[in-house]
Design an enzyme around this catalytic site. Structure first.
Site, PDB file in Angstrom:
ATOM      1  N   HIS A  37       3.115   3.053   2.223  1.00 11.87           N
ATOM      2  CA  HIS A  37       2.707   2.658   3.574  1.00 11.87           C
ATOM      3  C   HIS A  37       2.993   3.805   4.533  1.00 11.87           C
ATOM      4  O   HIS A  37       3.886   4.621   4.294  1.00 11.87           O
ATOM      5  CB  HIS A  37       3.467   1.401   4.018  1.00 11.87           C
ATOM      6  CG  HIS A  37       2.946   0.799   5.274  1.00 11.87           C
ATOM      7  ND1 HIS A  37       3.429   1.150   6.521  1.00 11.87           N
ATOM      8  CD2 HIS A  37       1.981  -0.125   5.484  1.00 11.87           C
ATOM      9  CE1 HIS A  37       2.772   0.467   7.441  1.00 11.87           C
ATOM     10  NE2 HIS A  37       1.895  -0.317   6.841  1.00 11.87           N
ATOM     11  N   ASP A  74      -0.611  -5.721   1.337  1.00 10.97           N
ATOM     12  CA  ASP A  74      -1.886  -5.828   0.619  1.00 10.97           C
ATOM     13  C   ASP A  74      -1.691  -6.025  -0.878  1.00 10.97           C
ATOM     14  O   ASP A  74      -2.591  -6.508  -1.568  1.00 10.97           O
ATOM     15  CB  ASP A  74      -2.729  -4.574   0.859  1.00 10.97           C
ATOM     16  CG  ASP A  74      -3.151  -4.433   2.307  1.00 10.97           C
ATOM     17  OD1 ASP A  74      -3.635  -5.426   2.873  1.00 10.97           O
ATOM     18  OD2 ASP A  74      -2.992  -3.346   2.882  1.00 10.97           O
TER      19      ASP A  74
END
Length: 447
Positions: free
Chosen positions: A323, A383
């Site tokens: 991320h 996700d």
């Protein structure tokens, strides 16, 4: 066709820039610093994403992630409505828009207002969604948002009261538009039945969305999982691409509908809103090529193949791992994983869930061994599990990203209100340095 090929070739060549020039002029590519942290471009009271600390020398120190909505930690917010055995998206939306947690009366009034706003304007469903066919639900959603401008007599009114009215209207209508757009697309291009279910005023946003998609064929746990997903995706600071887009466009003093349509265009991009579908496709590939899902060595070896660009799509990416901000953990992934395991048990997909959990555990170590000691610390992001949850909920892949929009509209509206009413009121205008050589104009007869 030959002309277009040559024209495109010339266009691409004219855009090429020597990468050394980015270093020479200290360009913050992607508005990122050299240590991958974001360039500070503004201040906000809305959301705060904490993924690392910095020491006295400015070096990044990995840390467990935290996410705050108006100063309230996301974990506390979720624990609160979960312990009360109620849904939390409406509460999160109220908090983001007002800056305060609602009491029972305020939440009830806010939820009732959303229920009244869910119905679309007369003839809107037929003329804007069903008659104007479209293959992409995200594009149909953006088109519908722009269409709502024509139904709003106060579309250009930028008072705080009207901005809130517009915000609540969009938050309420997004699930309805997405559901209708999906069935319209399915009817037009997949020769399937056209199903239109009207939203029910007594249902929460998550329940209404499942009802419009599936009728009454959903369980309490399914509704709880979708509600949690909406809360987790509702806001992520002003620096994420779509929220920043909202602020950039709003800084030009345009209308709410134009700003939100622009945000939808940003979210549609594969590098922003489409990551969970990439995770699903990768996991399908892993399940086909790893014989023993419980063998850590076999799973780790295949992950290493993916990183070496010798397996799956050749990009060298383990989707859902890593991320821009989070390092040791993504709080959204932790919260979603907890409930996802319950859903996996209900759906008899626990073996598959355990494979996800194993990859989440193994991938950071495999990544570190592959990249070396100077590599960035990575973790599973939200996700990684959201696509699996949507699969378990039997939600069509065509609306994975639109669900993201159904949630994030709350954050977008909060950022728009802040930008329009309380920011420096300057148009956001960063600089680009032109590096193309100066050329003299050549008259047509001499070319």
């Amino acid at each position: 066709m030959a002309f277009l090929n040559e024209f495109a070739k010339a266009s691409v060549q004219s855009c090429e820039i020597d990468k050394e020039l980015y270093l020479k002029y200290n360009v913050k590519r992607g508005l990122r610093n050299a240590d991958f942290s974001g360039v500070l471009v503004g201040l906000t009271n809305i959301g705060d994403v904490v993924g690392y600390n910095k020491d006295d020398k400015g070096n990044i120190i990995p840390a467990h992630g935290e996410l705050y909505y108006r100063g309230v930690e996301l974990k506390d917010l979720c624990r609160g409505f979960q312990e009360d055995k109620r849904h939390g998206f409406e509460e999160a939306a109220y908090l983001l828009l007002s800056g305060k947690l609602p009491d029972k009366s305020q939440l009830r009034t806010f939820s009732n207002q959303l229920a009244r706003e869910r119905e679309l304007p007369d003839f809107f469903s037929k003329n804007m969604i069903l008659s104007l066919r479209g293959r992409c639900v995200m594009n149909m959603l953006a088109r519908s948002v722009l269409g709502l401008y024509t139904a709003d007599d106060e579309a250009e009114n930028y008072s705080p009261e009207n901005l809130l009215k517009q915000s609540m209207s969009l938050i309420a209508k997004f699930p309805v538009i997405v559901a209708y757009a999906y069935f319209g697309m399915r009817h037009s291009y997949q020769q399937k039945s056209l199903i239109i279910r009207h939203p029910q005023p007594e249902l929460s946003a998550a329940e209404n969305f499942l009802y419009m998609l599936k009728g009454k064929k959903y369980t309490k746990l399914e509704a709880d999982l979708l509600d949690l997903s909406l809360v987790l995706h509702a806001e992520h600071g002003g620096g994420n691409n779509s929220s920043f887009t909202t602020r950039v466009v709003s800084s030009a003093q345009t209308d709410t509908y134009s700003a939100i349509a622009a945000a939808l265009g940003s979210l549609k991009g594969g590098l922003h809103g489409g990551a969970n579908l990439k995770v699903i496709n990768m996991m399908d590939n892993i399940k086909q090529n790893v014989k023993n899902w419980e063998d850590e060595k076999e799973v780790a070896a295949y992950l290493e193949k993916i990183l070496n660009k010798k397996a799956y799509d050749g990009t060298g990416k383990i989707y859902g791992i890593g991320h821009a901000i989070y390092t040791l953990s993504d709080p959204r992934a932790i919260l979603l994983k907890e409930k996802a395991e319950e859903l996996a048990i209900e759906k008899n997909r626990l073996k598959e869930f355990n494979l996800y959990a194993m990859i989440e555990r193994l991938a950071p170590e495999v990544f570190y061994n592959f990249k070396g000691s100077g590599s960035k610390t990575v973790c599973a992001n939200v996700d990684f599990y959201s696509g699996f949850v949507y699969q378990c909920l039997e939600i069509p892949e065509e609306i994975y990203t639109p669900i993201f929009a159904v949630a994030r509209i709350a954050g977008w509206c909060a950022h728009r209100i802040e930008e329009v009413t309380c920011s420096s009121r300057r148009i956001i205008r960063p600089a680009y340095k032109a590096v193309y050589p100066r050329l003299k104009y050549t008259y047509m007869k001499d070319r």
